[in-house]
Scaffold this active site. Structure first.
Site, short mmCIF file in Angstrom:
data_model
loop_
_atom_site.label_atom_id
_atom_site.label_comp_id
_atom_site.label_asym_id
_atom_site.label_seq_id
_atom_site.Cartn_x
_atom_site.Cartn_y
_atom_site.Cartn_z
N HIS A 163 1.51 2.37 -10.51
CA HIS A 163 0.07 2.64 -8.95
C HIS A 163 -1.46 1.84 -9.65
CE1 HIS A 163 2.31 6.04 -8.17
NE2 HIS A 163 2.95 6.13 -8.72
N ASN B 136 4.12 6.26 -14.19
CA ASN B 136 4.98 7.72 -14.06
C ASN B 136 6.44 7.25 -15.14
OD1 ASN B 136 2.57 8.65 -13.75
ND2 ASN B 136 3.40 8.99 -11.58
N HIS C 57 6.92 1.49 -10.87
CA HIS C 57 6.10 0.67 -9.62
C HIS C 57 5.26 0.92 -10.79
CE1 HIS C 57 7.47 5.03 -8.83
NE2 HIS C 57 6.23 5.17 -9.12
N VAL D 299 10.12 7.76 -7.17
CA VAL D 299 10.73 6.84 -7.01
C VAL D 299 11.37 6.50 -7.63
CG1 VAL D 299 10.94 4.96 -5.98
CG2 VAL D 299 9.58 6.87 -4.90
N ARG E 166 0.65 -1.39 0.23
CA ARG E 166 0.03 0.43 0.04
C ARG E 166 0.95 1.27 0.24
NH1 ARG E 166 -4.86 -1.62 0.21
NH2 ARG E 166 -5.28 -3.86 1.66
N ASP E 167 0.16 2.46 -0.77
CA ASP E 167 1.18 3.13 -1.22
C ASP E 167 0.91 4.46 0.32
OD1 ASP E 167 1.56 5.31 -3.64
OD2 ASP E 167 1.84 6.47 -1.76
P1 5GP Z 1 5.85 8.00 -8.76
O1 5GP Z 1 5.48 9.56 -8.43
O2 5GP Z 1 7.21 8.04 -8.58
O3 5GP Z 1 5.22 7.46 -9.49
O4 5GP Z 1 6.13 7.34 -6.92
C1 5GP Z 1 6.27 6.58 -6.09
C2 5GP Z 1 5.07 6.31 -4.60
O5 5GP Z 1 5.87 6.18 -3.85
C3 5GP Z 1 4.14 7.85 -4.32
O6 5GP Z 1 2.31 7.46 -4.36
C4 5GP Z 1 4.38 7.56 -3.03
O7 5GP Z 1 3.69 8.01 -2.34
C5 5GP Z 1 5.39 6.74 -2.87
N1 5GP Z 1 5.90 6.75 -1.79
C6 5GP Z 1 7.59 6.55 -1.33
N2 5GP Z 1 8.34 6.53 -0.27
C7 5GP Z 1 7.53 5.54 -0.17
C8 5GP Z 1 7.69 4.54 0.40
O8 5GP Z 1 8.77 4.75 1.41
N3 5GP Z 1 6.42 3.48 1.44
C9 5GP Z 1 5.43 3.18 0.34
N4 5GP Z 1 4.68 2.51 0.88
N5 5GP Z 1 4.94 4.41 -0.58
C10 5GP Z 1 6.03 5.03 -0.78
#
Ligand code: 5GP
Ligand code: ZN
Length: 114
Positions: A102, A87, A100, A96, A29-30
């Site tokens: 979503h 993304n 990944h 990140v 989970r995010d």
């Molecule tokens: P992006 O913006 O790279 O597409 O998505 C990165 C996602 O990773 C974001 O929705 C953010 O909330 C989530 N995220 C970042 N760090 C962590 C973490 O340490 N644990 C979890 N569960 N989610 C994370």
């Protein structure tokens, strides 16, 4: 990758609320959910962005989508619908740098996305 937070989640070094795991992918989970269900599906192997995906890595994308489909069923919104998003880089909203997927569900999604 020593300093990659998602590699650390995949190895169990950093805890996460894991909802699915197999030999190729982990889903958790995010931390900052954007929908009632917001799960991230990652490959266990470090791949920074979609641009870094090599032809031999491509099967893992199928594994990620297969996991997302099963989680959507578990969460109860497979039939009503859900959204999957990857993304890529800054303009795509990637923060990140370990690919990944979503999985967002449990509410109506809007189009176009922001
Ligand atoms: P992006 O913006 O790279 O597409 O998505 C990165 C996602 O990773 C974001 O929705 C953010 O909330 C989530 N995220 C970042 N760090 C962590 C973490 O340490 N644990 C979890 N569960 N989610 C994370
Ligand atoms: Zn990584």
């Amino acid at each position: 990758m020593d300093d990659c937070i998602f590699c650390k989640i995949a190895s169990g070094e950093i805890p996460a609320d894991t909802v699915y795991e197999d030999d190729a992918v982990v889903a958790f989970r995010d931390l900052n959910p954007q929908a009632p269900t917001h799960v991230l599906v990652i490959p266990k192997r470090h791949i920074a962005t979609l641009n870094d995906l090599q032809p031999e890595d491509e099967p893992v994308l199928g594994r990620m989508y297969g996991a997302a489909r099963r989680i959507a069923e578990q969460e109860g919104f497979a039939d009503t619908g859900y959204r999957t998003v990857v993304n890529c880089n800054e303009a795509g909203g990637q923060t990140v740098f370990h690919i990944h997927l979503h999985l967002l569900g449990g509410r109506m999604m809007h189009w176009p996305p922001g």
